[in-house]
Scaffold this motif. Structure first.
Motif, short mmCIF file in Angstrom:
data_model
loop_
_atom_site.label_atom_id
_atom_site.label_comp_id
_atom_site.label_asym_id
_atom_site.label_seq_id
_atom_site.Cartn_x
_atom_site.Cartn_y
_atom_site.Cartn_z
N GLY A 82 44.89 42.95 41.29
CA GLY A 82 43.48 42.60 41.11
C GLY A 82 43.25 41.55 40.05
O GLY A 82 42.43 40.65 40.23
N ALA A 85 44.67 38.21 41.74
CA ALA A 85 43.96 37.76 42.95
C ALA A 85 42.55 37.28 42.64
O ALA A 85 42.08 36.30 43.22
CB ALA A 85 43.92 38.88 43.97
N THR A 86 41.86 37.94 41.70
CA THR A 86 40.47 37.54 41.43
C THR A 86 40.37 36.24 40.65
O THR A 86 39.27 35.71 40.49
CB THR A 86 39.73 38.66 40.67
N ASP A 87 41.48 35.71 40.18
CA ASP A 87 41.45 34.37 39.60
C ASP A 87 41.41 33.30 40.68
O ASP A 87 41.12 32.14 40.39
CB ASP A 87 42.68 34.15 38.72
N ARG A 90 37.21 35.49 45.33
CA ARG A 90 36.14 36.41 44.96
C ARG A 90 35.43 36.89 46.22
O ARG A 90 35.43 36.22 47.26
CB ARG A 90 35.11 35.74 44.05
N ILE A 91 34.80 38.05 46.12
CA ILE A 91 34.01 38.53 47.25
C ILE A 91 32.70 37.76 47.29
O ILE A 91 32.26 37.22 46.27
CB ILE A 91 33.77 40.05 47.16
N TYR A 96 29.05 37.66 41.95
CA TYR A 96 30.51 37.71 41.79
C TYR A 96 31.16 36.34 41.82
O TYR A 96 32.38 36.23 41.79
CB TYR A 96 31.12 38.57 42.89
N SER A 97 30.39 35.28 41.86
CA SER A 97 30.94 33.93 42.02
C SER A 97 31.64 33.47 40.75
O SER A 97 31.48 34.05 39.67
CB SER A 97 29.82 32.95 42.37
N VAL A 104 38.04 36.89 34.65
CA VAL A 104 38.12 38.25 35.17
C VAL A 104 37.78 39.27 34.09
O VAL A 104 37.15 40.29 34.36
CB VAL A 104 39.53 38.51 35.75
N ALA A 107 34.18 40.14 33.72
CA ALA A 107 33.55 40.86 34.82
C ALA A 107 33.08 42.25 34.39
O ALA A 107 32.05 42.72 34.85
CB ALA A 107 34.51 40.98 36.00
#
Length: 195
Positions: A82, A85-87, A90-91, A96-97, A104, A107
């Motif tokens: 997580g 991947a979130t780097d 994003r969803i 969440y942009s 991260v 967040a």
């Protein structure tokens, strides 16, 4: 009376430096390391590590310790994935942009009043419905630690043992890695590769 107290104090302090018996400790450790897989390092060598002597002191809780190790290892593996991947992905949604939450680590604070409460609710519900009964069943000997009924991809016992050992080793590495990733993210303020 004073002399009796002095003699007792002297005897008590002398016993603190007496050698401790070690015969029962090695027998208890050997049984734990023989009963459970995991006494292996990353190179495949023997690695029996119990510096706090927990296996002997709390021997009835050893199945719980293994359950906790597996659970924390699995969670840490997901956390490492997580973090990285979130780097990059994003969803959907403005909240969440990348422009709303550039790092991260930020967040957590940015989403504290929104979806974090839902996350806490769902994790708590999972623990209440699945984890607590699973740990109780493990402690009663009704299931192996970490076994949720999901079978490995093979029926070969040697390969299953290898997969279980790999899961332990990868979980242990991930537990160390997620701490390093979080620390580097906070210190540097950068995303992956955290330098």
């Amino acid at each position: 009376m004073k002399s009796v107290a002095a003699v007792l104090a002297l005897a008590a302090s002398a016993s603190a430096f007496a050698p401790a018996p070690v015969g029962s400790r090695s027998a208890a450790l050997n049984s734990v390391f023989e009963d459970y897989i995991g006494a292996q390092d990353f190179k495949g060598g023997k690695f029996e590590f119990d510096p706090l002597n927990l296996a002997e002191t709390y021997s009835p809780l050893v199945p719980f310790f293994r359950e906790a190790e597996l659970r924390h290892g699995r969670t840490a593996q997901l956390a490492v994935l997580g973090f990285i991947a979130t780097d990059f992905v994003r969803i959907p949604g403005d909240a969440y942009s990348f422009s709303s939450i550039p790092n991260v680590v930020d967040a957590h604070n940015a989403l504290l009043d929104t979806s974090m409460k839902q996350l806490l609710l769902w994790i708590g519900l999972f623990d209440l419905v699945i984890t607590i009964p699973a740990v109780q069943a493990t402690m009663n000997g009704e299931r192996d630690a970490g076994d949720f009924g999901i079978k490995y991809t093979t029926n070969d016992p040697a390969k299953q043992e290898k997969y279980a050992m790999n899961e332990l080793l990868h979980g242990r590495l991930a537990m160390c890695a997620v701490g390093g990733i979080a620390t580097q993210s906070v210190i540097t303020g950068h995303g992956f590769p955290y330098v």
